[in-house]
Design an enzyme around this catalytic site. Structure first.
Site, mmCIF file in Angstrom:
data_model
loop_
_atom_site.group_PDB
_atom_site.id
_atom_site.type_symbol
_atom_site.label_atom_id
_atom_site.label_comp_id
_atom_site.label_asym_id
_atom_site.label_seq_id
_atom_site.Cartn_x
_atom_site.Cartn_y
_atom_site.Cartn_z
ATOM 1 C CE LYS A 260 48.930 59.318 -2.808
ATOM 2 N NZ LYS A 260 49.382 60.387 -3.796
ATOM 3 C CD GLU B 219 41.921 51.554 -14.533
ATOM 4 O OE1 GLU B 219 42.588 51.246 -15.546
ATOM 5 O OE2 GLU B 219 41.624 52.713 -14.231
ATOM 6 C CB CYS C 93 43.766 54.119 -18.369
ATOM 7 S SG CYS C 93 42.181 53.958 -17.519
ATOM 8 C CD GLU D 63 48.435 54.528 -20.403
ATOM 9 O OE1 GLU D 63 47.202 54.376 -20.350
ATOM 10 O OE2 GLU D 63 49.190 54.354 -19.431
#
Length: 488
Positions: A183, A258, A292, A388
């Protein structure tokens, strides 16, 4: 020539209305399509099909049927297939570069080396891993242990490294003997189509790899919930990862997550100070800050904080922000208007309690650009130092001694990556051991792409890359045999 054209002429490879199921291109059940936008121009460059839950069921059925055959193949055969897939992707290398620049807005220099180049190197590493793969081992007391493919894998990939993340999930799953349903993200589906083209050209067993573009809340959720999907591998935000982990846990299925990061770069007093600070700025701005594992917190001795801020501001001012097709560009646009607005809101709030230096670069009139920023004077527990951002923003913090540096570095809910800069390697290694992070780089060293990648805490569960990633897709079976073999 490095420059690629993201707008005109519109490429036929970017106009898609079908999905890959069972080895063939098929229209989605709902017949829906959507446009793909170039974030540097805010104009449509392509079309993608939109799958739904019915398509997920069709794809999982195809993958389940293929699993019975693929899981029984020899690992050396799988290596040959992956090698052929690598060759097909190599043939499409320049098209993959142009496509990534166009749908993500990443600078062409970065795309060629990392987005596409690194993805192909990772796939090449899995060819080697498959050639040496052994699905049987012995315990010290003589027991037999078999490593068997877990089943159908749902691979839900992010937009920030579209091709690389597909390869990082699909390749180890195929080495293990699993079949997959991919996906891809709504923002960057065209890379997945090119990967699917390579799969079809490889003549991979029908149904081993299936590709379903679509919305996460519909297609992604259906994959996670499907009773015939045994493993879910997801890369994305911690918030979405928390939901997927809960859904997978409720269904008692394996999950590899992750997720986010707020990685610290610790510069000690005896380090090459200017090099360390400038490299940390570059890491924070890498891929327009949409990474990330970016080093988004710079930790320096408190007595040198002002010096570090001056160097960081200078490095930020040197960044060229603009046209991602220009080889001289360092920072392109963010992926979407929503992402740009989120970053700007975080910086506006940070300006209420800290000093925000915005680089003086002039931005293009169109596109989802932000000026890179250096933030100083913020507390270690402030929003800008804890959350973040996913944009070109670096927060500079001072510390008093090693213990304080480690406390600040470990003082977030994340634990994905970190860096240590020191003139004393023994000291650097000691600091690295104290950091709660999945990867630690010392003095700018780059981890090999076959080293395990993943994080502590809310940065995720499980590991990607190298042989460790293959273990995410296998089940262990212990076989006990009598001491004396049975007579024939």
């Amino acid at each position: 020539m490095d420059t690629v054209e993201p707008v005109a002429p519109l490429r036929a490879e970017w106009q898609r209305s079908e999905i890959l199921i069972g080895g063939g291109w098929r229209p989605p059940e709902g017949g829906r399509t959507d446009r793909v936008e170039n974030p540097a121009t805010e104009r449509a460059i392509g079309t993608t099909a939109i799958a739904d839950r019915a398509d997920v069921d069709r794809a999982v059925q195809a993958a389940s049927g293929a699993f019975r055959t693929w899981s029984m193949t020899d690992a050396r055969y799988r290596a040959d297939v992956l090698e052929h897939l690598l060759a097909q992707l190599e043939e499409r290398r320049e098209l993959l570069v142009a496509t990534t620049v166009a749908e993500l807005g990443a600078p062409v220099r970065l795309v060629r080396e990392d987005h596409v180049g690194l993805a192909l190197r990772v796939l090449e590493s899995y060819v080697a891993i498959a050639r040496e793969y052994d699905d049987e081992s012995r315990t010290p007391l003589g027991g037999r242990v078999l490593r068997e493919a877990a089943g159908v894998v749902g691979c839900i990939t992010p937009w920030n490294f579209p091709l690389y993340q597909i390869v990082a999930k699909v390749a180890p799953a195929l080495v293990a003997g699993c079949t997959v349903v991919i996906k891809p993200p709504e923002q960057t589906p065209l890379n997945a189509y090119l990967f699917a083209d390579a799969v079809v050209a490889t003549e991979l067993l029908d149904g081993v790899v299936n590709v379903l573009p679509g919305a996460g809340p519909e297609v992604g959720a259906a994959l996670v919930e499907h009773p015939d999907v045994e493993v879910v591998s997801f890369t994305g935000s911690t918030q979405v990862g928390r939901t997927i982990g809960a859904q997978a846990g409720g269904a008692i299925k394996r999950v590899c997550l992750e997720l986010g990061g707020k990685s610290a770069s610790i510069v000690t007093a005896d380090a090459d100070f200017e090099r360390a600070v400038r490299a940390s700025v570059d890491s924070s701005f890498y891929n327009s800050g949409q990474t990330c594992s970016a080093l988004t917190r710079l930790l320096v001795p408190a007595g040198r904080l002002a010096e570090a801020v001056d160097i960081a501001r200078d490095q930020a001012d040197l960044q060229q922000v603009g046209d991602p097709t220009d080889p001289a560009t360092d920072i392109g646009p963010l992926v979407s208007g929503l992402q740009r607005e989120r970053v700007e809101r975080l910086l506006d709030r940070a300006a209420e309690y800290a000093t925000v230096h915005r680089a003086g670069t002039r931005l293009p009139e169109r596109g989802h650009y932000v000026r890179p920023a250096i933030v100083s004077g913020a507390a270690a527990d402030s929003e800008i130092a804890q959350d973040e951002v996913f944009g070109p923003v670096l927060t500079v913090l001072g510390y008093d001694g090693d213990a304080d540096a480690v406390r600040i570095a470990n003082g977030t809910s994340y634990g994905l990556a970190a860096a240590v800069w020191s003139g004393d390697l023994t000291h650097a290694r000691a600091l690295a051991r104290r950091l709660r992070a999945g990867q630690v780089a010392i003095n700018g060293a780059s981890p090999p792409h076959d080293a395990p990648f993943g994080g502590f805490g809310k940065s995720g569960i499980g590991r990607e890359l190298g042989s460790a990633a293959v273990d995410e897709f296998v089940e262990l079976k212990a076989i006990q045999e009598p001491d004396q073999p049975l007579a024939d």
